[in-house]
Write a protein that holds these residues in place. Structure first.
Motif, mmCIF file in Angstrom:
data_model
loop_
_atom_site.group_PDB
_atom_site.id
_atom_site.type_symbol
_atom_site.label_atom_id
_atom_site.label_comp_id
_atom_site.label_asym_id
_atom_site.label_seq_id
_atom_site.Cartn_x
_atom_site.Cartn_y
_atom_site.Cartn_z
ATOM 1 N N GLU A 250 29.401 30.902 14.178
ATOM 2 C CA GLU A 250 30.017 30.144 13.334
ATOM 3 C C GLU A 250 30.577 28.747 14.008
ATOM 4 O OE1 GLU A 250 33.577 32.160 12.255
ATOM 5 O OE2 GLU A 250 32.607 34.070 12.488
ATOM 6 N N GLU A 251 30.442 27.731 13.467
ATOM 7 C CA GLU A 251 30.659 26.419 14.176
ATOM 8 C C GLU A 251 31.978 26.025 13.339
ATOM 9 O OE1 GLU A 251 27.190 23.541 15.436
ATOM 10 O OE2 GLU A 251 26.895 24.289 13.385
ATOM 11 N N THR A 252 33.257 26.226 14.181
ATOM 12 C CA THR A 252 34.502 26.057 13.502
ATOM 13 C C THR A 252 35.372 25.869 14.672
ATOM 14 O OG1 THR A 252 36.111 27.022 12.021
ATOM 15 C CG2 THR A 252 35.132 28.795 13.529
ATOM 16 N N GLU A 253 36.516 25.262 14.501
ATOM 17 C CA GLU A 253 37.761 25.195 15.592
ATOM 18 C C GLU A 253 37.975 26.790 15.930
ATOM 19 O OE1 GLU A 253 39.662 24.300 18.387
ATOM 20 O OE2 GLU A 253 38.814 22.728 17.598
ATOM 21 N N PRO A 254 37.939 27.037 17.015
ATOM 22 C CA PRO A 254 38.308 28.594 17.233
ATOM 23 C C PRO A 254 39.757 28.744 17.289
ATOM 24 C CG PRO A 254 37.464 27.522 19.312
ATOM 25 C CD PRO A 254 37.136 26.552 18.193
ATOM 26 N N GLY A 255 40.532 27.774 17.869
ATOM 27 C CA GLY A 255 41.903 28.032 17.801
ATOM 28 C C GLY A 255 42.209 28.865 19.055
ATOM 29 N N ILE A 256 41.323 29.516 19.908
ATOM 30 C CA ILE A 256 41.834 30.459 21.056
ATOM 31 C C ILE A 256 41.020 29.828 22.160
ATOM 32 C CG2 ILE A 256 42.437 32.448 19.599
ATOM 33 C CD1 ILE A 256 39.775 33.627 20.444
ATOM 34 N N ALA A 257 41.213 30.119 23.394
ATOM 35 C CA ALA A 257 40.579 29.808 24.595
ATOM 36 C C ALA A 257 39.227 30.243 24.578
ATOM 37 C CB ALA A 257 41.318 30.137 25.908
ATOM 38 N N ALA A 258 38.235 29.447 25.035
ATOM 39 C CA ALA A 258 36.970 29.851 25.200
ATOM 40 C C ALA A 258 36.908 31.114 26.200
ATOM 41 C CB ALA A 258 36.145 28.630 25.941
ATOM 42 N N GLY A 259 36.257 32.325 25.618
ATOM 43 C CA GLY A 259 36.130 33.488 26.219
ATOM 44 C C GLY A 259 36.901 34.518 25.742
ATOM 45 N N GLY A 260 37.917 34.000 24.877
ATOM 46 C CA GLY A 260 38.952 34.928 24.055
ATOM 47 C C GLY A 260 38.021 35.598 23.071
ATOM 48 N N PHE A 261 38.697 36.719 22.630
ATOM 49 C CA PHE A 261 37.935 37.298 21.294
ATOM 50 C C PHE A 261 38.884 37.683 20.525
ATOM 51 C CE2 PHE A 261 38.714 41.062 24.378
ATOM 52 C CZ PHE A 261 39.226 41.851 23.466
ATOM 53 N N LEU A 262 38.242 37.980 19.195
ATOM 54 C CA LEU A 262 39.061 38.454 18.162
ATOM 55 C C LEU A 262 38.332 39.651 17.481
ATOM 56 C CD1 LEU A 262 39.852 35.083 15.996
ATOM 57 C CD2 LEU A 262 41.300 36.335 17.640
ATOM 58 N N THR A 263 39.196 40.553 17.069
ATOM 59 C CA THR A 263 38.239 41.812 16.429
ATOM 60 C C THR A 263 39.268 42.549 15.530
ATOM 61 O OG1 THR A 263 37.314 43.967 17.174
ATOM 62 C CG2 THR A 263 38.949 43.446 18.427
ATOM 63 N N ASP A 264 38.796 43.311 14.635
ATOM 64 C CA ASP A 264 39.763 44.205 13.567
ATOM 65 C C ASP A 264 39.543 45.511 14.375
ATOM 66 O OD1 ASP A 264 37.132 45.021 12.931
ATOM 67 O OD2 ASP A 264 37.430 44.666 10.920
ATOM 68 N N GLY A 265 38.818 45.671 15.357
ATOM 69 C CA GLY A 265 38.614 47.171 15.874
ATOM 70 C C GLY A 265 37.738 48.125 15.129
ATOM 71 N N LYS A 266 37.096 47.573 13.963
ATOM 72 C CA LYS A 266 36.289 48.351 13.129
ATOM 73 C C LYS A 266 34.873 47.799 13.008
ATOM 74 C CE LYS A 266 39.997 50.636 10.766
ATOM 75 N NZ LYS A 266 40.883 50.923 9.638
ATOM 76 N N THR A 267 34.807 46.693 12.405
ATOM 77 C CA THR A 267 33.790 46.071 11.967
ATOM 78 C C THR A 267 33.049 44.479 12.581
ATOM 79 O OG1 THR A 267 34.889 44.768 10.420
ATOM 80 C CG2 THR A 267 34.027 46.901 9.723
ATOM 81 N N PHE A 268 34.081 44.027 13.186
ATOM 82 C CA PHE A 268 33.752 42.735 13.896
ATOM 83 C C PHE A 268 34.273 42.517 15.369
ATOM 84 C CE2 PHE A 268 37.471 41.073 11.783
ATOM 85 C CZ PHE A 268 38.012 40.224 12.745
ATOM 86 N N LEU A 269 33.629 41.930 16.172
ATOM 87 C CA LEU A 269 33.910 41.496 17.511
ATOM 88 C C LEU A 269 33.205 40.113 17.733
ATOM 89 C CD1 LEU A 269 35.235 41.902 20.339
ATOM 90 C CD2 LEU A 269 33.169 43.123 20.775
ATOM 91 N N PHE A 271 33.453 36.549 20.032
ATOM 92 C CA PHE A 271 34.078 35.451 21.115
ATOM 93 C C PHE A 271 34.281 34.091 20.791
ATOM 94 C CE2 PHE A 271 32.971 39.698 23.175
ATOM 95 C CZ PHE A 271 33.691 39.444 24.463
ATOM 96 N N ALA A 272 35.196 33.571 21.488
ATOM 97 C CA ALA A 272 35.375 31.903 21.137
ATOM 98 C C ALA A 272 34.312 31.264 22.258
ATOM 99 C CB ALA A 272 36.800 31.565 21.384
ATOM 100 N N ALA A 273 33.728 30.310 21.751
ATOM 101 C CA ALA A 273 33.034 29.367 22.376
ATOM 102 C C ALA A 273 33.791 27.940 22.513
ATOM 103 C CB ALA A 273 31.429 29.107 22.371
ATOM 104 N N LYS A 274 32.922 26.768 22.814
ATOM 105 C CA LYS A 274 33.637 25.528 22.871
ATOM 106 C C LYS A 274 34.047 25.124 21.650
ATOM 107 C CE LYS A 274 32.867 20.763 24.493
ATOM 108 N NZ LYS A 274 31.868 19.713 25.047
ATOM 109 N N ASP A 275 33.100 25.398 20.412
ATOM 110 C CA ASP A 275 33.432 24.748 19.269
ATOM 111 C C ASP A 275 32.928 25.814 18.049
ATOM 112 O OD1 ASP A 275 30.499 24.849 19.729
ATOM 113 O OD2 ASP A 275 30.313 22.895 19.041
ATOM 114 N N GLY A 276 33.279 27.034 18.416
ATOM 115 C CA GLY A 276 32.940 28.255 17.317
ATOM 116 C C GLY A 276 33.223 29.406 17.970
ATOM 117 N N PHE A 277 32.676 30.415 16.897
ATOM 118 C CA PHE A 277 32.617 31.574 17.478
ATOM 119 C C PHE A 277 31.337 32.236 17.548
ATOM 120 C CE2 PHE A 277 37.013 31.569 15.842
ATOM 121 C CZ PHE A 277 37.891 32.044 16.888
ATOM 122 N N ILE A 278 31.050 33.257 18.435
ATOM 123 C CA ILE A 278 29.857 33.982 18.262
ATOM 124 C C ILE A 278 30.178 35.417 18.015
ATOM 125 C CG2 ILE A 278 28.041 35.200 19.879
ATOM 126 C CD1 ILE A 278 27.323 32.283 19.458
#
Length: 302
Positions: A250-269, A271-278
């Motif tokens: 996803e090319e979007t402003e991640p809002g968290i530091a590069a290498g940080g991650f977001l998850t709901d613990g069930k369906t998605f995980l 990681f923040a890159a420079k200008d988006g999420f993997i």
């Protein structure tokens, strides 16, 4: 026309199969020596050896290509042409032996991506096309005059594994066309001419496979698919290694530091890159089997 075939992995089997099924006289097959592999360290035969043995073809497995005994065995085969597909670098005394020379099938559109890992690097660099090239061997690696080439499109979500399979099939067809042209003495070689700075395909080492989350998200995405399924891009999670076989971006402003991650613990995980999420889709956590990310998350507490 007597042919000696030289190759080792699955990629080479398709070409050997094409030559064999077309009725060419395969005087011998040269492949890698059996190697111990797996937990039991049992000796494993190369894919090419397995196919050659199944068809009753003579197999040579030299440890050293300059070994006098191997050279004599090779001479005794009296080949008119040697065909090399995904094998080792040959000494001149080997590639210069047959009367019609030695040809190589390379998995790129030469002169770009000379080297050991052309399939991986084409995808890592975000190319939209690649291809295969046949050429006569000479001293410098992958520099011989081109006989034929064929292009293959690369889709945005193709992995190195996908491109490998496309080039394997296209390469076998191109090799047949090349061998027929040599047998008929109906071809014209073209020197390799670089239009601009060459792109290279050096061997890939482990440190190259570690994801740098400070890079642009598209570059990280291309690295992941360019190293899948092997040798595989990886990062660290809870101080353990996690390999990434498939991802989305996803090319979007991640809002968290590069290498940080977001998850709901069930369906998605993701990681923040420079200008988006993997977003990780298919992974293998250290000590675990390969699995889809929802299955992985069910067994993890992050």
């Amino acid at each position: 026309m007597k042919i000696v075939f030289m190759g080792t992995p699955d990629f080479a089997v398709a070409s050997l199969t094409a030559l064999y099924e077309a009725g060419y006289d395969i005087a011998g097959v040269v492949t890698a020596a059996d190697k111990p592999a797996g937990r039991g360290q049992k000796l494993q035969e190369s894919a090419v050896k397995k196919y050659a043995a199944e068809k009753g073809l003579k197999v040579l497995q030299p440890l050293k290509l300059k070994d006098p005994e191997f050279i004599e065995e090779l001479k005794a085969l009296n080949a008119d042409l040697q065909v090399v597909v995904a094998f080792r670098m040959l000494p001149e005394m080997v590639w210069n032996m047959p009367s019609k020379g030695t040809i190589n099938l390379h998995a790129s559109l030469l002169p770009d991506y000379r080297g050991a890992a052309p399939i991986n690097h084409a995808i890592i660099n975000g190319e939209t096309e690649s291809g295969v090239t046949t050429f006569f061997l000479k001293h410098e690696i992958d520099t011989g005059d081109v006989i034929f080439s064929a292009k293959v499109d690369i889709a945005e979500d193709d992995t190195a594994g996908d491109l490998h399979d496309h080039l394997m099939a296209t390469g076998a067809e191109l090799l047949l066309k090349t061998v027929k042209a040599i047998a008929d003495d109906n071809y014209q070689e073209q020197p390799q001419i670089a239009a601009e700075e060459l792109k290279h395909a050096p061997k890939i080492f482990k440190e190259f496979c570690k994801i740098d989350w400070n890079q642009p998200v598209k570059k990280v995405y291309n690295l992941i698919r360019g190293l899948s399924p092997y040798p595989t891009a990886f990062t660290e999670l809870n101080e353990k290694t996690i390999k990434v076989f498939k991802a989305a971006y996803e090319e979007t402003e991640p809002g968290i530091a590069a290498g940080g991650f977001l998850t709901d613990g069930k369906t998605f995980l993701k990681f923040a890159a420079k200008d988006g999420f993997i977003q990780l889709l298919d992974v293998q956590y250290e000590g675990k089997k390969r699995m889809l990310v929802d299955e992985f998350l069910r067994g993890m507490r992050l």
